[in-house]
Motif scaffolding. Sequence first.
Motif: not given
Length: 110
Positions: A20-24, A28-31, A40-45, A47-59
């Motif tokens: 998840a962190l690698g994808s995030l 960010v790099d692409a954006m 595409e920016l909105v789609e990236h945002y 997806k990034g938001s969902a990945l951030l939520t996943r990372c925070e839950a794991i942490l």
Amino acid sequence: MPRRKSTEEENSGEPTFEQALGSLEAIVDAMEHEHLPLEELVEHYEKGSALLTRCEAILQSARGRIELITLRNQSEISLDAGLKSAEHQGLLTPTDPPEDPDDDNDIRLF
């Protein structure tokens, strides 16, 4: 050494923290560096938001597990200190088993 995935992680279909962190990071790099259309920016945002939520839950889960381990270790240290204090005061000796008041036999194997 990489940690082996648990059965729960393999069956959930959710990315690991590292994935998840690698994808995030890639999002960010692409954006930041690519000229992407707004959609595409909105789609990236999104997806990034969902990945951030996943990372925070794991942490958060890892943090909770670490707190439990710390509390358990503190309890064990506290119990050990109490036993050592009792031994020091002569209340207990580490080699003598507790005496059974109903036991009239003086034979001891250990």
